[in-house]
Scaffold this active site. Structure first.
Site, PDB file in Angstrom:
ATOM      1  N   LYS A 395       0.861  -1.178   0.000  1.00  0.00           N
ATOM      2  CA  LYS A 395       0.000   0.000   0.000  1.00  0.00           C
ATOM      3  C   LYS A 395       0.897   1.227   0.000  1.00  0.00           C
ATOM      4  CE  LYS A 395      -2.462   2.803   3.392  1.00  0.00           C
ATOM      5  NZ  LYS A 395      -3.011   2.887   4.755  1.00  0.00           N
ATOM      6  N   TRP A 491      -9.367  -0.065   1.095  1.00  0.00           N
ATOM      7  CA  TRP A 491     -10.517   0.597   1.728  1.00  0.00           C
ATOM      8  C   TRP A 491     -10.093   1.698   2.699  1.00  0.00           C
ATOM      9  CZ3 TRP A 491      -9.988  -4.873   2.200  1.00  0.00           C
ATOM     10  CH2 TRP A 491     -10.612  -5.592   1.184  1.00  0.00           C
ATOM     11  N   HIS A 492      -8.976   2.354   2.410  1.00  0.00           N
ATOM     12  CA  HIS A 492      -8.491   3.420   3.276  1.00  0.00           C
ATOM     13  C   HIS A 492      -8.711   4.801   2.649  1.00  0.00           C
ATOM     14  CE1 HIS A 492      -5.513   0.368   5.299  1.00  0.00           C
ATOM     15  NE2 HIS A 492      -6.779   0.123   5.559  1.00  0.00           N
ATOM     16  N   TYR A 493      -9.813   4.966   1.932  1.00  0.00           N
ATOM     17  CA  TYR A 493     -10.111   6.250   1.291  1.00  0.00           C
ATOM     18  C   TYR A 493     -10.419   7.313   2.342  1.00  0.00           C
ATOM     19  CZ  TYR A 493     -14.667   3.985   1.850  1.00  0.00           C
ATOM     20  OH  TYR A 493     -15.748   3.306   2.356  1.00  0.00           O
TER      21      TYR A 493
END
Length: 558
Positions: A395, A491-493
Site C-alpha cells: 500500500k 478501503w483506506h479512502y
C-alpha cells in the site's frame, strides 16, 4: 485485551472480481459463533421507528462508525447524545463478529440493507463502506496501528499529544489484542527482514520504520471487537442510538445577523417516517458518516458549490466549493500464490514499514474453488473444494493523487459517484513501483522457499493466482504498467471535507455554526499503515476536548 497502564484520571480531555477476493479471504467451511457477552449498548439502541417525530439533544451525531461511536460514548458522560446509524448492530451476526466471516461480509451485499455497502469507483476499482454500528471497523481486516509522526505534523490540527496518547490507550484497553503468528505470517515477517525492511521491532502499536507485529481487533478466539464496543463506556441514561436511520438533511437556520447555524438533523426510519432531531443551545450537529457519507450529506443539505447544487435543484445553504473535492484512496497492489503446504487463516498481523513510501502486508486463507461452467472435462465435485491462497500486498503512503465525489441521486441511500484518479500524481506511481520491487525481493528470500512448488529437475517456482510480477523488476515501464493494471484498494479512502478548505483546525465547518466533522473526510493523508486506530482515537479525543470546553474535568471508569 492488551494490558495497558490505566490513567488515574481522564481529563475528557473490483480487474477481475477473483483478484479482489484473493487479497483478503475467509474460511467458508464453518461459521462457529464464539461465546459472546451481550453488549450493553443494546440497552440504549433501538430501531428508528421507536423514536418520536421530534426530540432535542445536546449533540446529534450522524454516523455510528469508527469515529462516531467513541465520540458518542465520551460526550454522553456529560451530555445527552443521539447517535444516528443507517445500519443495524453487529452483535448476533456471525459473519461480522468472527474472523472467518470477513470475506462473506464483503461478498453478501445488497443495495440497501447489508452491513457492507459495495461501490465501484469511476476508476473501475471495487470498494466497500460499512453500513452497521461500528462502521468499517465492523467489516475490516482488524489491523491496529497508531499514526505516524508526520501525520500529526501535516494534519493541520493542533494536537494535544498527551490527550492523543490517553485516547489511544482508552481504545486499546477495550478492543485491541496481540495476534499470535503461525506459519504464513511468521514466514512473511522473516522475508521482510531478508528483503532489508529492518530493524525488527517486535510487537508494537506504534508506527516505526522496519518490520513489526501490530495489534488486532480480533481476539485470541477470533472474535471481532469493533468501535461499537466502545459504546459500553457511554452513559446509558444520556445516550440513544437510532438504528436503520438514514440522515437526509442537516437543518440550517440564519440568525438576524445572517450567521448560519446547524439546528438539527432530519432522518427517516425504515418505514419511511421522518424524524427531527434538534440540538439544544450550546450543542452541535457532528458529522461522522465517513469520507463518502459526510460530503454526500453536506451536498444534499445545500452545502457545496453553488453552481453544482443548483444543477441538482438543491437549495443552496452555503457556497462551499471544496465539498466533495480532494478524495484520496491509498492504492493496493500485490500477488497471490497457491502454496504446496497447509497454511493458517490469517488477516493482517505483520507490516513492513519501508523508507520508500510503501507498507507491505500479508494475508492467508482458504477460498472456494469453482469448476468452469459447462466444462466437458471437469465434473462438478460432490463435496466443496477449497483452494489455499496466500497474499502479499503493498500500500502506498499518502497518497498525492486525488479525485472527486459527486451525487448520483438525491436519495442518501444511493452511493455517490467517486473517482480517486489513482497514480495521476507520478510520485504515487513511483511508490507503487518501489513497493512491488520489495515484494519481488521477498519472493526470492529463503523464508518463502517452503511456499514454492518443486519441479521435475529440482527447480522451484511459485504458482500464482492472478497476475505474477514482471520478469524484469528493473524495467520501470513494465513495473509502472503492472501497477496500473493490478491496482486495487485497501478501503483506506479519505478526504472530501478537507481541513483548511471545508473545516477549520477544530473541525468546525467554515461558515456554519454548531456544525462539526469528526471522521476521515477531513484528512489529506491516511494515518500510518491502517487508519482505524487513529479514527477511534479521534472520536475519543474530540469528545474529550468538547467536554473539557463545556464542563469541569472529571475522572471516568473507562
Amino acid at each position: 485485551m492488551i494490558k495497558m497502564s490505566k490513567p488515574s484520571c481522564l481529563f475528557l480531555p473490483w480487474r477481475s472480481f477473483l483478484i479482489t477476493i484473493v487479497f483478503f479471504f475467509a474460511f467458508l467451511t464453518s461459521f462457529t459463533v464464539h461465546s459472546q457477552t451481550v453488549p450493553n449498548y443494546l440497552l440504549f439502541s433501538m430501531n428508528a421507528t421507536e423514536f418520536p417525530p421530534e426530540a432535542s439533544y445536546d449533540y446529534v451525531i450522524v454516523g455510528g462508525g469508527t469515529a462516531g461511536c467513541p465520540l458518542a460514548a465520551t460526550l454522553s458522560q456529560n451530555f445527552t447524545v443521539l447517535l444516528i446509524e443507517r445500519g443495524g448492530v453487529p452483535y448476533g451476526n456471525p459473519n461480522l463478529m468472527n474472523l472467518e466471516g470477513f470475506l462473506p461480509t464483503l461478498m453478501q451485499v445488497d443495495e440497501f440493507d447489508s452491513p457492507a455497502q459495495s461501490f465501484t469507483s469511476e476508476d473501475g476499482v471495487p470498494n466497500a463502506r460499512g453500513r452497521v454500528l461500528g462502521g468499517s471497523s465492523a467489516i475490516n481486516a482488524g489491523f491496529y496501528s497508531r499514526a505516524d509522526h508526520e501525520f500529526y505534523e501535516q494534519s493541520g490540527i493542533s494536537w494535544d499529544m498527551r490527550l492523543v496518547n490517553m485516547s489511544y490507550e482508552w481504545v486499546e484497553r477495550m478492543v485491541v489484542s496481540r495476534p499470535e503468528l503461525r506459519n504464513w505470517q511468521s514466514a512473511f515477517r522473516d522475508s521482510l527482514l531478508e528483503a532489508g525492511i529492518g530493524p525488527y521491532n517486535g510487537f508494537t502499536l506504534d508506527h516505526v520504520v522496519g518490520t513489526k507485529i501490530g495489534g488486532s481487533t480480533f481476539d485470541s478466539s477470533g472474535r471481532r471487537h469493533s468501535a461499537a464496543d466502545l459504546l459500553s463506556c457511554g452513559n446509558a441514561s444520556n445516550m440513544r442510538v437510532a438504528l436503520y436511520a438514514n440522515a437526509e438533511r442537516i437543518l440550517i437556520s440564519a440568525a438576524d445577523n445572517s450567521e448560519l447555524s446547524a439546528t438539527g438533523v432530519v432522518f427517516r426510519d425504515d418505514q419511511g417516517n421522518y424524524h427531527r432531531a434538534l440540538v439544544k443551545g450550546g450543542g452541535e450537529v457532528i458529522l461522522s458518516a465517513g469520507a463518502i457519507g459526510t460530503p454526500q450529506l453536506m451536498l444534499l443539505s445545500g452545502i457545496g458549490s453553488r453552481p453544482y447544487l443548483s444543477s441538482w435543484g438543491i437549495p443552496v445553504s452555503l457556497h462551499s466549493p471544496y465539498v466533495g473535492q480532494f478524495m484520496y484512496d491509498n492504492s493496493r497492489n500485490g500477488i497471490s500464490i497457491v502454496p504446496p503446504i497447509p497454511i493458517e487463516h490469517s488477516l493482517i498481523q505483520v507490516v513492513g514499514i519501508t523508507g520508500s513510501g510503501t507498507y507491505i502486508e500479508a494475508a492467508s486463507n482458504i477460498i472456494p474453488f469453482v469448476t468452469p461452467a459447462h466444462s466437458i472435462f471437469l465434473r462438478a465435485p460432490s463435496m466443496p473444494l477449497y483452494l489455499t491462497v496466500a497474499t502479499i500486498m503493498e500500500k502506498i503512503s499518502g497518497p498525492s493523487s486525488s479525485g472527486t465525489l459527486m451525487l448520483a441521486s438525491t436519495d442518501v441511500r444511493v452511493n455517490p459517484i467517486v473517482r480517486f484518479n489513482y497514480f495521476s500524481d507520478p510520485s504515487d506511481l513511483q511508490k507503487c513501483v518501489n513497493g512491488v520491487r520489495t515484494i519481488g525481493a521477498m519472493l526470492s528470500s529463503r523464508s518463502l522457499e517452503d511456499f514454492r512448488f518443486r519441479q521435475w529437475f529440482g527447480e522451484q517456482e511459485f504458482r500464482f493466482v492472478g497476475p505474477s510480477l514482471p520478469r524484469d523488476l528493473a524495467d520501470d515501464a513494465l513495473m509502472a504498467d503492472y501497477c496500473r493494471r493490478s491496482v486495487s484498494t485497501l478501503w483506506h479512502y479519505h478526504g472530501g471535507c478537507l481541513l483548511g478548505k471545508v473545516v477549520d483546525a477544530d473541525l468546525r465547518v467554515l461558515g456554519i455554526n454548531a456544525l462539526r466533522v469528526v471522521d476521515g473526510s477531513v484528512f489529506t493523508v491516511s494515518p500510518g499503515t491502517n487508519p482505524q486506530a487513529t479514527l477511534m482515537m479521534l472520536g475519543r479525543y474530540m469528545g474529550a476536548k468538547l467536554v473539557n470546553e463545556r464542563s469541569r474535568p472529571k475522572c471516568y471508569p473507562c
